[in-house]
Scaffold this active site. Structure first.
Site, PDB file in Angstrom:
ATOM      1  CB  CYS A 208      -0.739   0.002   1.368  1.00 41.98           C
ATOM      2  SG  CYS A 208      -1.915   1.407   1.443  1.00 41.98           S
ATOM      3  N   GLY A 209       1.084   1.888  -1.091  1.00 43.00           N
ATOM      4  CA  GLY A 209       1.671   3.134  -1.269  1.00 43.00           C
ATOM      5  C   GLY A 209       1.075   4.490  -0.843  1.00 43.00           C
TER       6      GLY A 209
END
Length: 288
Positions: A122-123
């Site tokens: 998850c960026g």
């Protein structure tokens, strides 16, 4: 650094055969704290290696910088030449990277700092709302006149896979590669446990080569096409993003709004083009 893979004992069970004990090769995952001008900005889980590229690409993705000339240097804290060592006395862990921007480049806004880690999958987990991820790009990808042959595009996933040396050993890394849309040349390929990190490393390579915006190029990724990957492509001035798996609905919406060509399910001789299909040239007749 020799920290990309690690060996660990494993018990392999095969039904009808039994179990064996042997060492297994794993992809390394470690935290990297990115600082700008000494101030902490973000902590991300990544595969060590190409950390400077990762930081540079991340800063482009977040709109902090938009060109190579704005990125002056970066150093692992406690590394050679700093005259400092971690308080633990264990030597440099190479898990803290301090970036120096060029004179005149604005430092990140205070509210950009994320005082917790993002996971490797998850960026954008540190964002407070969907509005916060609608970063405005310095580049207009809709005006890019890149055109590529569908036949050449169809070959990119296999070419990317053939260069995934660490994946061959571990089976546990994502990959991103940059291709020249006109010639089909593979410009750079990076692997990481996080697909957004792999893309940031590719974009960071372009920053250090002073190649932004990435006009006339194709970003090929090994997994799905999420909103964040489309955003990263747009922020770097990339006109085409291709993925071997599915895009999300929000990724398609952003691609359409930005004028980016988004290709999904790129497997074998078929592909789905979700936006700006005019950039993909088909030699055979097109059927409805």
């Amino acid at each position: 650094m020799g920290r990309i893979t690690a060996r660990r004992p494993v018990v392999k069970i095969t039904l009808g055969v039994g179990e064996t004990r042997r060492p297994d090769t794993l992809a390394v995952e470690e935290p990297l704290e990115i600082r700008v001008g000494g101030a902490p900005l973000v902590v991300t889980m990544r595969t060590p290696g190409h950390d400077v590229e990762l930081a540079a690409g991340f800063l482009v993705s977040e709109g902090v910088i938009s060109s190579g000339e704005q990125f002056r240097s970066a150093i692992h804290c406690g590394g050679p030449g700093t005259g400092a060592a971690p308080a633990s006395g264990e030597g440099n862990t190479y898990n803290i990277l301090d970036v120096a921007l060029a004179p005149g480049a604005a430092l990140p806004a205070a509210d950009l700092a994320r005082n917790f880690y993002t996971t490797s999958s998850c960026g954008l987990c540190g964002k407070a709302s969907i509005e916060a991820v609608e970063t405005v790009s310095s580049y207009d990808v809709s005006a890019d006149d890149a055109v590529l042959d569908a036949e050449a595009l169809a070959a990119f996933p296999d070419r990317l896979r053939a260069q995934q040396s660490v994946f061959d050993k571990t089976g546990g890394l994502h990959a991103a590669a940059l291709f020249d849309a006109r010639t089909g040349e593979l410009l750079v390929l990076r692997e990481d446990v996080g697909r957004h990190n792999a893309v940031d490393k590719v974009i960071g390579w372009a920053v250090l080569q002073d190649r932004l915006p990435l006009r006339g190029t194709v970003l090929q990724v090994s997994g799905r096409a999420s909103f964040e990957l489309v955003q990263k492509a747009v922020m770097a001035g990339l006109p085409v993003l291709a993925a071997v798996s599915a895009p999300s609905s929000l990724a398609v919406e952003l691609a359409e709004a930005s004028g980016l060509t988004l290709v999904g399910f790129l497997r074998g001789a078929s592909m789905n083009v979700y936006s700006r299909a005019d950039r993909v040239r088909v030699s055979a007749p097109v059927t409805a």
